[in-house]
Design a protein around this motif. Structure first.
Motif, PDB file in Angstrom:
ATOM      1  N   PHE A 190       7.910   1.513 -14.224  1.00 27.85           N
ATOM      2  CA  PHE A 190       8.114   0.594 -13.068  1.00 27.85           C
ATOM      3  C   PHE A 190       7.182   0.607 -11.824  1.00 27.85           C
ATOM      4  O   PHE A 190       6.522  -0.222 -11.510  1.00 27.85           O
ATOM      5  CB  PHE A 190       9.642   0.700 -12.486  1.00 27.85           C
ATOM      6  N   PHE A 191       6.800   1.885 -11.452  1.00 30.35           N
ATOM      7  CA  PHE A 191       5.996   2.153 -10.391  1.00 30.35           C
ATOM      8  C   PHE A 191       4.506   1.701 -10.805  1.00 30.35           C
ATOM      9  O   PHE A 191       3.591   1.104 -10.173  1.00 30.35           O
ATOM     10  CB  PHE A 191       5.998   3.542  -9.805  1.00 30.35           C
ATOM     11  N   PHE A 199       4.639 -11.230 -12.484  1.00 30.09           N
ATOM     12  CA  PHE A 199       5.142 -10.208 -11.681  1.00 30.09           C
ATOM     13  C   PHE A 199       6.478 -10.391 -11.439  1.00 30.09           C
ATOM     14  O   PHE A 199       7.395  -9.663 -11.495  1.00 30.09           O
ATOM     15  CB  PHE A 199       4.324  -9.840 -10.225  1.00 30.09           C
ATOM     16  N   LEU A 200       6.948 -11.701 -11.017  1.00 35.34           N
ATOM     17  CA  LEU A 200       8.286 -12.119 -10.522  1.00 35.34           C
ATOM     18  C   LEU A 200       9.442 -11.928 -11.912  1.00 35.34           C
ATOM     19  O   LEU A 200      10.311 -11.276 -11.706  1.00 35.34           O
ATOM     20  CB  LEU A 200       8.384 -13.389 -10.105  1.00 35.34           C
ATOM     21  N   VAL A 201       8.897 -12.195 -13.025  1.00 37.58           N
ATOM     22  CA  VAL A 201       9.769 -11.810 -14.352  1.00 37.58           C
ATOM     23  C   VAL A 201       9.867 -10.273 -14.419  1.00 37.58           C
ATOM     24  O   VAL A 201      10.895  -9.778 -14.660  1.00 37.58           O
ATOM     25  CB  VAL A 201       9.078 -12.394 -15.620  1.00 37.58           C
ATOM     26  N   PHE A 202       8.915  -9.691 -14.228  1.00 32.47           N
ATOM     27  CA  PHE A 202       8.960  -8.268 -14.400  1.00 32.47           C
ATOM     28  C   PHE A 202       9.844  -7.426 -13.369  1.00 32.47           C
ATOM     29  O   PHE A 202      10.866  -6.774 -13.627  1.00 32.47           O
ATOM     30  CB  PHE A 202       7.659  -7.415 -14.301  1.00 32.47           C
ATOM     31  N   PHE A 203       9.492  -8.219 -12.027  1.00 31.84           N
ATOM     32  CA  PHE A 203      10.283  -7.773 -11.197  1.00 31.84           C
ATOM     33  C   PHE A 203      11.859  -7.760 -11.212  1.00 31.84           C
ATOM     34  O   PHE A 203      12.744  -6.837 -10.984  1.00 31.84           O
ATOM     35  CB  PHE A 203       9.633  -8.302  -9.727  1.00 31.84           C
ATOM     36  N   ALA A 204      12.327  -8.818 -11.622  1.00 31.88           N
ATOM     37  CA  ALA A 204      13.775  -9.134 -11.795  1.00 31.88           C
ATOM     38  C   ALA A 204      14.314  -8.469 -12.627  1.00 31.88           C
ATOM     39  O   ALA A 204      15.296  -7.778 -12.358  1.00 31.88           O
ATOM     40  CB  ALA A 204      13.948 -10.479 -12.478  1.00 31.88           C
ATOM     41  N   VAL A 205      13.568  -7.922 -13.608  1.00 27.07           N
ATOM     42  CA  VAL A 205      14.420  -6.875 -14.628  1.00 27.07           C
ATOM     43  C   VAL A 205      14.211  -5.333 -13.746  1.00 27.07           C
ATOM     44  O   VAL A 205      15.118  -4.769 -13.838  1.00 27.07           O
ATOM     45  CB  VAL A 205      13.406  -6.774 -16.019  1.00 27.07           C
ATOM     46  N   SER A 206      12.965  -5.025 -13.564  1.00 24.48           N
ATOM     47  CA  SER A 206      12.595  -3.577 -13.138  1.00 24.48           C
ATOM     48  C   SER A 206      13.663  -3.447 -11.906  1.00 24.48           C
ATOM     49  O   SER A 206      14.102  -2.227 -11.909  1.00 24.48           O
ATOM     50  CB  SER A 206      11.247  -3.509 -12.730  1.00 24.48           C
ATOM     51  N   SER A 207      13.621  -4.323 -10.820  1.00 22.61           N
ATOM     52  CA  SER A 207      14.443  -4.016  -9.584  1.00 22.61           C
ATOM     53  C   SER A 207      15.905  -3.640  -9.965  1.00 22.61           C
ATOM     54  O   SER A 207      16.408  -2.858  -9.628  1.00 22.61           O
ATOM     55  CB  SER A 207      14.226  -5.093  -8.608  1.00 22.61           C
ATOM     56  N   SER A 208      16.282  -4.477 -10.958  1.00 24.22           N
ATOM     57  CA  SER A 208      17.841  -4.177 -11.107  1.00 24.22           C
ATOM     58  C   SER A 208      18.107  -2.782 -11.897  1.00 24.22           C
ATOM     59  O   SER A 208      18.879  -2.066 -11.670  1.00 24.22           O
ATOM     60  CB  SER A 208      18.568  -5.406 -12.258  1.00 24.22           C
ATOM     61  N   ILE A 209      16.956  -2.431 -12.956  1.00 22.17           N
ATOM     62  CA  ILE A 209      17.322  -1.301 -13.701  1.00 22.17           C
ATOM     63  C   ILE A 209      16.944  -0.026 -12.773  1.00 22.17           C
ATOM     64  O   ILE A 209      17.752   0.924 -12.747  1.00 22.17           O
ATOM     65  CB  ILE A 209      16.317  -1.357 -14.936  1.00 22.17           C
ATOM     66  N   SER A 210      16.107  -0.278 -11.698  1.00 23.14           N
ATOM     67  CA  SER A 210      15.782   0.824 -10.801  1.00 23.14           C
ATOM     68  C   SER A 210      16.848   1.240  -9.834  1.00 23.14           C
ATOM     69  O   SER A 210      17.329   2.270  -9.585  1.00 23.14           O
ATOM     70  CB  SER A 210      14.473   0.738 -10.092  1.00 23.14           C
ATOM     71  N   ALA A 211      17.640   0.059  -9.681  1.00 21.83           N
ATOM     72  CA  ALA A 211      18.729   0.263  -8.807  1.00 21.83           C
ATOM     73  C   ALA A 211      19.877   0.935  -9.616  1.00 21.83           C
ATOM     74  O   ALA A 211      20.514   1.957  -9.211  1.00 21.83           O
ATOM     75  CB  ALA A 211      19.604  -1.065  -8.152  1.00 21.83           C
ATOM     76  N   TRP A 212      20.036   0.728 -10.783  1.00 25.50           N
ATOM     77  CA  TRP A 212      21.115   1.573 -11.527  1.00 25.50           C
ATOM     78  C   TRP A 212      20.545   2.974 -11.761  1.00 25.50           C
ATOM     79  O   TRP A 212      21.339   3.771 -11.702  1.00 25.50           O
ATOM     80  CB  TRP A 212      21.059   0.953 -12.945  1.00 25.50           C
ATOM     81  N   TYR A 250       0.902  -0.999  -0.115  1.00 24.17           N
ATOM     82  CA  TYR A 250       0.103  -0.023   0.166  1.00 24.17           C
ATOM     83  C   TYR A 250       0.842   1.199   0.101  1.00 24.17           C
ATOM     84  O   TYR A 250       0.391   2.457  -0.397  1.00 24.17           O
ATOM     85  CB  TYR A 250      -0.912   0.057   1.202  1.00 24.17           C
ATOM     86  N   TRP A 251       1.944   1.085   0.329  1.00 29.71           N
ATOM     87  CA  TRP A 251       2.991   2.364   0.319  1.00 29.71           C
ATOM     88  C   TRP A 251       3.315   2.730  -1.195  1.00 29.71           C
ATOM     89  O   TRP A 251       3.793   3.790  -1.292  1.00 29.71           O
ATOM     90  CB  TRP A 251       4.492   1.902   1.014  1.00 29.71           C
ATOM     91  N   LEU A 252       3.189   1.601  -2.036  1.00 29.75           N
ATOM     92  CA  LEU A 252       3.790   1.899  -3.446  1.00 29.75           C
ATOM     93  C   LEU A 252       3.316   3.125  -4.013  1.00 29.75           C
ATOM     94  O   LEU A 252       4.078   3.985  -4.752  1.00 29.75           O
ATOM     95  CB  LEU A 252       3.555   0.703  -4.376  1.00 29.75           C
TER      96      LEU A 252
END
Length: 427
Positions: A174-175, A211-224, A107-109
């Motif tokens: 991403f969001f 979701f997990l497939v999308f998260f794998a990509v988006s979490s890395s790119i968001s970190a960059w 809910y914070w997202l």
């Protein structure tokens, strides 16, 4: 389901005035410290100027703190949804009674999305060196060949140094998708309570996998995007993993704290010491995983000894401001969890878990502090009233949002097909 029905499966969390009061008091203390920190920085804390020759201003420190907490609490929120999805993808039954707590973090997202975008538009020049148009001006004194080479990653298809449309599109996408997946999983989980049957479980598993497939990509790119691009000259091929590991341990610690808090309040009768033990094992294991990633990144950069890579650690380790926090980081996030949670008994004692999980949440905030502040503030950073205040404000707001929404639906997914397995969980 005979035995499970001994429990009140329609139980809801009552977010009492007393609990709200504690959260508001903590948030109020945080707000006061933040205001005092701002006043002190505004009246006396001018540094010697930063890299570009511009005088240092207290607002830069405020923006850096906003960015640290935005990224950190976004991570804890998305980890709640990630861990929920993992349970379905792995067809796990032990964690059924904990699913609603994981979802409550999500809910914070939407709030995080607004905070990130607003902070970026207000503070981008103070946080990211690559947002200055002069670094792309080949005729200018401040032209930067390395940043110019990376410019398209931020500005494509527009001119470098104008509006970073590619960067903003990634943030919004991403969001947008994270909130979409969260809402999808949440709605399906709540509908399962009303209608029952196994079809919801299969549908949630399908959406979780996507979701997990999308998260794998988006979490890395968001970190960059959100963290690594602060130090634009530097890069690490491990960085996506590193930020994920830090987020994951912090999210697991928050999940454990909320679970123990609910148990202490008399809720979740189905949760026994075996569930608590499993949460303790996750926190223990992924603290070691984070350390492994930290050390791998450090070691690879250390023995390759390439100047553009090693500068990242040199400017932190040799700094009067940040040097000691490297060791605080390793003690809070590795040494303490490792030594305290090593035994089976420690993972089953609420007092140990409360202590360690609280210290880990602080410790991983220090981790993000070390990722953000040196590149944005240089020697003008540090941990003071502003930092402590901002952390308390964000933590209180996050807790309030998660617990408010947790109280709106049943605490336990009563028609989940694996509820019996969770009830009989024993290790």
């Amino acid at each position: 389901m005979a035995q499970v029905t001994n429990y009140n499966l329609d139980q809801k969390f009552d977010f009492t005035a007393a609990v709200k009061k504690v959260i508001f008091i903590l948030g109020g203390i945080g707000a006061l410290l933040l205001v005092f920190g701002i006043i002190m920085a505004a009246t006396g804390g001018h540094g010697h100027g930063d890299e570009g020759g511009h005088g240092f201003h207290w607002t830069q420190r405020l923006y850096a703190n906003l960015w640290i907490n935005n990224v950190y609490f976004t991570g804890i929120a998305i980890i709640g949804v990630f861990f929920f999805a993992i349970q379905y993808a792995a067809q796990a039954g032990w964690s059924t009674a904990l699913l609603r707590i994981m979802l409550s973090f999500g809910y914070w997202l939407p709030i995080a999305a607004v905070l990130m975008l607003v902070t970026f538009f207000i503070a981008n020049h103070d946080l990211f060196h690559w947002t200055h148009s002069y670094v792309f001006d080949k005729a200018g004194d401040h032209y930067d060949r390395i940043i110019d080479g990376k410019g398209n990653f931020f500005y494509w298809p527009m001119e470098k140094g104008s509006f970073p449309i590619f960067y903003i599109v990634r943030m919004v996408l991403f969001f947008g998708f994270w909130v979409f997946f969260f809402n999808k999983l949440r709605t399906l989980s709540n509908e399962e309570d009303i209608n029952g049957g196994t079809s919801y479980w299969y549908t949630i598993r399908k959406w979780s996998a996507i979701f997990l497939v999308f998260f794998a990509v988006s979490s890395s790119i968001s970190a960059w995007d959100w963290v690594m691009s602060i130090d634009t000259h530097w890069f690490s091929t491990l960085f996506g993993w590193y930020v994920f590991a830090s987020w994951f341990v912090a999210g697991l610690s928050a999940l454990t704290l909320v679970t123990i808090f609910l148990k202490d309040q008399g809720y979740l009768e189905m949760i026994n010491q075996n569930h608590i033990h499993d949460l303790g094992k996750f926190v223990f294991a992924f603290s070691i995983f984070w350390t492994y990633i930290w050390f791998s990144q450090f070691l690879l950069i250390y023995y390759a000894n390439i100047p553009e890579e090693s500068v990242y650690f040199v400017e932190r380790l040799s700094s009067d401001v940040y040097g000691s926090y490297i060791f605080v980081n390793l003690i809070l996030n590795f040494a303490l969890p490792f030594l305290v949670l090593m035994t089976r008994d420690a993972k089953r004692h609420n007092i140990f878990l409360k202590l360690v999980c609280t210290l880990i949440i602080v410790g991983h905030w220090v981790d993000f502090f070390l990722m953000v502040q040196p590149g944005t503030l240089g020697h003008n950073g540090g941990v003071g009233l502003m930092e402590i205040g901002m952390l308390l404000v964000y933590a209180s707001a996050f807790a309030f949002v998660a617990l408010t929404n947790l109280s709106k639906h049943n605490l336990v997914p009563k028609n989940h097909p694996m509820l019996e397995e969770s009830y009989h969980h024993h290790i």
